[in-house]
Design a protein around this motif. Structure first.
Motif, PDB file in Angstrom:
ATOM      1  N   ARG A 137       0.822  -1.224   0.000  1.00 42.64           N
ATOM      2  CA  ARG A 137       0.000   0.000   0.000  1.00 42.64           C
ATOM      3  C   ARG A 137       0.854   1.271   0.000  1.00 42.64           C
ATOM      4  N   ARG A 138       1.939   1.243   0.753  1.00 40.39           N
ATOM      5  CA  ARG A 138       2.778   2.434   0.887  1.00 40.39           C
ATOM      6  C   ARG A 138       3.873   2.524  -0.167  1.00 40.39           C
ATOM      7  N   ILE A 155       3.109  -8.317  -4.161  1.00 41.72           N
ATOM      8  CA  ILE A 155       4.075  -9.263  -3.599  1.00 41.72           C
ATOM      9  C   ILE A 155       3.473 -10.644  -3.802  1.00 41.72           C
ATOM     10  N   THR A 156       4.291 -11.572  -4.271  1.00 43.85           N
ATOM     11  CA  THR A 156       3.838 -12.954  -4.431  1.00 43.85           C
ATOM     12  C   THR A 156       4.474 -13.814  -3.348  1.00 43.85           C
ATOM     13  N   ILE A 209      -0.538 -10.642  -3.406  1.00 48.61           N
ATOM     14  CA  ILE A 209      -0.907  -9.579  -2.475  1.00 48.61           C
ATOM     15  C   ILE A 209      -0.762  -8.230  -3.169  1.00 48.61           C
ATOM     16  N   THR A 210      -1.874  -7.485  -3.232  1.00 48.44           N
ATOM     17  CA  THR A 210      -1.863  -6.129  -3.771  1.00 48.44           C
ATOM     18  C   THR A 210      -2.341  -5.179  -2.675  1.00 48.44           C
ATOM     19  N   ALA A 211      -2.382  -3.911  -2.987  1.00 46.83           N
ATOM     20  CA  ALA A 211      -2.861  -2.924  -2.019  1.00 46.83           C
ATOM     21  C   ALA A 211      -4.322  -3.155  -1.663  1.00 46.83           C
ATOM     22  N   ASP A 212      -5.077  -3.746  -2.594  1.00 47.80           N
ATOM     23  CA  ASP A 212      -6.513  -3.908  -2.398  1.00 47.80           C
ATOM     24  C   ASP A 212      -6.970  -5.308  -2.030  1.00 47.80           C
TER      25      ASP A 212
END
Length: 177
Positions: free
Chosen positions: A119-120, A127-128, A150-153
């Motif tokens: 997110r930041r 990230i996988t 894994i994403t920000a959302d």
């Protein structure tokens, strides 16, 4: 006792080796996140970044030097990390004279920590994570794996069992035509 020897000979050890292929820039992590992830995983420094992995799976119970934890917590005070509040609460309940804190991270998943980093981050869009499920015995339930994206959302995952179930459903649908 013969029954005990049989049990001992048939006991199996289960492992979940895990790798996070993206090397995460240290500047994208708070000192607290870097400290926690470095205790939950094996962490290899790669210049100004860190590669996280573990041969047995991430740890939920970690032991951290109190002074180092407090310094990392203070340094993260202005971040929007979800981890800070969780760790602050755990630290309040720790015995005040212990130099080392045993920190139960089972209530704050490492996946959420990684999502906060994405997110930041100005560099990371995702990230996988790849995990293998292994067993010291050749047991049907002892092998497989999973992948996370894994994403920000979102945090999306798929296990080998889910993949195979989808394949079987496709076959069943083709046979039903």
């Amino acid at each position: 006792m013969p029954g005990f020897a049989f049990l001992e000979a048939n006991m199996a050890d289960y492992y979940s080796p895990i790798v996070i292929p993206e090397i995460i820039p240290n500047a994208d992590m708070t000192k607290l996140e870097l400290l926690l992830l470095s205790h939950m995983f094996d962490a290899d420094s790669d210049g100004d970044a860190t590669y996280f992995h573990s041969w047995q799976g991430p740890l939920d119970l970690i032991w951290i030097d109190r002074a180092e934890l407090i310094a990392a917590l203070d340094a993260a005070s202005s971040s929007d990390s979800q981890t800070r509040g969780y760790v602050a609460e755990k630290l309040k309940n720790a015995t005040s004279d212990d130099d080392t804190i045993d920190l139960d991270m089972s209530g704050m998943s490492w996946e959420v920590i990684l999502q906060d980093i994405v997110r930041r981050s100005a560099k990371l869009r995702y990230i996988t994570v790849t995990t293998a499920f292994m067993c010291s015995k050749m047991r049907a339930d002892g092998f497989g794996g999973m992948a996370l994206f894994i994403t920000a959302d979102a945090i999306k995952g798929c296990s080998t069992t889910e993949f195979l179930s989808d394949c079987l459903a496709d076959i069943a649908g083709q046979e039903g035509r």
